[in-house]
Write a protein that holds these residues in place. Structure first.
Motif, mmCIF file in Angstrom:
data_model
loop_
_atom_site.group_PDB
_atom_site.id
_atom_site.type_symbol
_atom_site.label_atom_id
_atom_site.label_comp_id
_atom_site.label_asym_id
_atom_site.label_seq_id
_atom_site.Cartn_x
_atom_site.Cartn_y
_atom_site.Cartn_z
ATOM 1 N N SER A 114 0.714 -1.616 -0.548
ATOM 2 C CA SER A 114 0.053 0.136 0.408
ATOM 3 C C SER A 114 0.873 1.128 -0.499
ATOM 4 C CB SER A 114 -1.234 -0.201 1.353
ATOM 5 O OG SER A 114 -1.026 1.252 1.758
ATOM 6 N N SER A 115 0.640 2.200 -0.473
ATOM 7 C CA SER A 115 1.612 2.991 -1.116
ATOM 8 C C SER A 115 1.574 4.389 -0.270
ATOM 9 C CB SER A 115 1.548 3.719 -2.541
ATOM 10 O OG SER A 115 -0.146 4.123 -2.787
ATOM 11 N N ASP A 116 -0.057 4.263 0.579
ATOM 12 C CA ASP A 116 -0.010 5.132 1.781
ATOM 13 C C ASP A 116 0.790 4.634 2.951
ATOM 14 O OD1 ASP A 116 -2.908 5.579 -0.028
ATOM 15 O OD2 ASP A 116 -3.840 4.307 1.261
ATOM 16 N N LEU A 117 1.414 3.589 3.185
ATOM 17 C CA LEU A 117 1.746 3.285 4.254
ATOM 18 C C LEU A 117 3.364 4.002 3.977
ATOM 19 C CD1 LEU A 117 2.139 1.948 6.884
ATOM 20 C CD2 LEU A 117 3.111 0.121 6.263
ATOM 21 N N VAL A 118 3.394 3.458 2.604
ATOM 22 C CA VAL A 118 5.225 4.487 2.155
ATOM 23 C C VAL A 118 5.361 5.671 2.641
ATOM 24 C CG1 VAL A 118 6.823 4.727 0.597
ATOM 25 C CG2 VAL A 118 5.654 2.179 1.399
ATOM 26 N N GLU A 119 4.182 6.072 1.738
ATOM 27 C CA GLU A 119 3.809 7.934 1.250
ATOM 28 C C GLU A 119 3.859 8.242 2.969
ATOM 29 O OE1 GLU A 119 3.580 9.773 -1.121
ATOM 30 O OE2 GLU A 119 3.558 7.795 -2.359
ATOM 31 N N ASN A 170 7.812 8.787 7.097
ATOM 32 C CA ASN A 170 9.172 9.272 7.679
ATOM 33 C C ASN A 170 9.737 8.965 9.388
ATOM 34 O OD1 ASN A 170 8.519 10.771 5.368
ATOM 35 N ND2 ASN A 170 7.130 12.068 6.609
ATOM 36 N N PHE A 171 11.380 8.845 8.102
ATOM 37 C CA PHE A 171 12.358 8.583 9.173
ATOM 38 C C PHE A 171 13.771 9.134 9.079
ATOM 39 C CE2 PHE A 171 12.080 4.609 7.181
ATOM 40 C CZ PHE A 171 13.792 4.269 6.897
ATOM 41 N N MET A 172 14.525 9.518 10.082
ATOM 42 C CA MET A 172 16.091 9.773 9.709
ATOM 43 C C MET A 172 16.694 8.850 10.150
ATOM 44 S SD MET A 172 15.060 13.521 9.321
ATOM 45 C CE MET A 172 16.125 14.751 10.365
ATOM 46 N N TYR A 189 12.905 -2.722 10.569
ATOM 47 C CA TYR A 189 11.761 -2.028 10.512
ATOM 48 C C TYR A 189 11.299 -1.192 9.141
ATOM 49 C CZ TYR A 189 10.656 2.850 11.443
ATOM 50 O OH TYR A 189 10.015 4.272 11.263
ATOM 51 N N LEU A 190 12.572 -1.658 8.468
ATOM 52 C CA LEU A 190 11.832 -0.946 7.103
ATOM 53 C C LEU A 190 10.487 -1.568 6.331
ATOM 54 C CD1 LEU A 190 15.535 -0.500 5.161
ATOM 55 C CD2 LEU A 190 13.654 1.377 5.392
ATOM 56 N N LEU A 191 10.774 -3.317 6.721
ATOM 57 C CA LEU A 191 9.837 -4.101 6.042
ATOM 58 C C LEU A 191 8.458 -4.334 7.136
ATOM 59 C CD1 LEU A 191 12.384 -7.618 6.393
ATOM 60 C CD2 LEU A 191 10.782 -6.709 3.983
ATOM 61 N N TRP A 192 9.299 -3.672 8.184
ATOM 62 C CA TRP A 192 7.014 -3.280 9.145
ATOM 63 C C TRP A 192 6.593 -1.306 8.290
ATOM 64 C CZ3 TRP A 192 6.648 0.762 12.684
ATOM 65 C CH2 TRP A 192 5.376 0.854 13.521
ATOM 66 N N ARG A 193 7.339 -0.995 7.640
ATOM 67 C CA ARG A 193 7.285 -0.027 7.232
ATOM 68 C C ARG A 193 6.357 0.313 6.156
ATOM 69 N NH1 ARG A 193 5.660 3.854 10.850
ATOM 70 N NH2 ARG A 193 5.946 5.265 9.630
ATOM 71 N N GLU A 213 25.862 13.914 10.038
ATOM 72 C CA GLU A 213 23.994 14.607 10.476
ATOM 73 C C GLU A 213 23.460 13.639 10.096
ATOM 74 O OE1 GLU A 213 23.438 17.954 8.772
ATOM 75 O OE2 GLU A 213 22.334 17.450 6.745
ATOM 76 N N LYS A 214 21.843 13.402 11.095
ATOM 77 C CA LYS A 214 20.691 12.608 10.372
ATOM 78 C C LYS A 214 20.036 13.431 9.999
ATOM 79 C CE LYS A 214 19.791 10.819 15.459
ATOM 80 N NZ LYS A 214 19.124 11.186 16.315
ATOM 81 N N GLN A 215 19.445 12.857 8.927
ATOM 82 C CA GLN A 215 19.026 13.374 7.593
ATOM 83 C C GLN A 215 17.581 12.247 7.210
ATOM 84 O OE1 GLN A 215 21.802 12.747 3.607
ATOM 85 N NE2 GLN A 215 22.495 15.103 4.674
ATOM 86 N N LEU A 216 16.668 13.054 6.879
ATOM 87 C CA LEU A 216 15.401 11.978 6.189
ATOM 88 C C LEU A 216 15.547 10.820 5.568
ATOM 89 C CD1 LEU A 216 12.039 12.128 6.293
ATOM 90 C CD2 LEU A 216 12.024 13.719 4.391
ATOM 91 N N PHE A 217 15.325 10.470 5.491
ATOM 92 C CA PHE A 217 15.538 8.451 4.169
ATOM 93 C C PHE A 217 14.171 8.774 3.019
ATOM 94 C CE2 PHE A 217 13.789 4.732 3.099
ATOM 95 C CZ PHE A 217 14.751 4.142 2.858
ATOM 96 N N VAL A 218 14.941 9.356 2.315
ATOM 97 C CA VAL A 218 14.189 9.205 1.062
ATOM 98 C C VAL A 218 14.546 8.665 -0.108
ATOM 99 C CG1 VAL A 218 13.947 11.382 -1.026
ATOM 100 C CG2 VAL A 218 14.325 12.290 1.306
#
Length: 180
Positions: free
Chosen positions: A15-20, A23-25, A75-79, A33-38
């Motif tokens: 589901s793209s809703d979940l992926v959309e 947001n995590f660093m 975590y990535l799988l869970w997200r 530095e911490k950066q947004l995971f894109v």
């Protein structure tokens, strides 16, 4: 959601809703530095983690690093991300050859034994198996081709049959560690 070592972690998510809304660093070593995971578009997330050189039993340092990456993988799988997690085995090395000579075993027997022991350790830690676990010996031709390209591009040189990387030839080499 619950994730256990027996969980297959199938993404509830295509589901793209979940992926959309994910947001995590993550810490960027080079930028310090911490950066947004894109993620890079819709393709699977690629996660390459350098594996062990299989000439001896695993130690606490191995347990730590692979558990840290297991947490990220889960975590990535869970997200809801599709993840290709690759962790290699270096199954040819001077240390492996030396161990084989010391024990009187074939290098393949040494590496097979310690790959099996590594897997036992990872299971006992509750770590999930990566998507891919290539062995260095399965990719010798690829490595030779890559080394030839490095030399052809002026970033490597040969001395007495060995090839060395020409560190000063590559601007920014070592920058993540702040080494010049």
């Amino acid at each position: 959601r619950e994730l256990s070592s027996s969980s297959t972690c199938t993404s509830a998510a295509a589901s793209s809703d979940l992926v959309e809304e994910t947001n995590f660093m993550l810490y960027n070593t080079k930028a310090r530095e911490k950066q947004l995971f894109v993620p890079r578009g819709k393709e699977p997330i690629s996660m390459y983690v350098c594996g062990v050189t299989v000439y001896d039993y695993s130690h606490i340092g191995h347990a730590r690093v692979y558990t840290v990456f297991d947490v990220l993988y889960r975590y990535l799988l869970w997200r809801g991300y599709d993840v290709i997690y690759c962790r290699n085995f270096t199954d040819i090395d001077d240390k492996i050859i030396k161990r084989a000579q010391e024990t009187g075993e074939d290098t393949n027997d040494v590496t097979r034994k310690f790959i099996d022991e590594f897997h036992v350790d990872m299971v006992s830690l509750g770590n999930l198996k990566p998507t891919l676990e290539p062995k260095a010996t399965e990719h010798i031709a690829d490595m030779i081709e890559q080394i030839e390209n490095i030399v052809e591009n002026g970033h490597g040189y040969e001395v007495d049959g060995d090839v060395y990387f020409d560190v000063p030839s590559l601007d920014g080499y070592g920058s993540p560690s702040r080494r010049e």
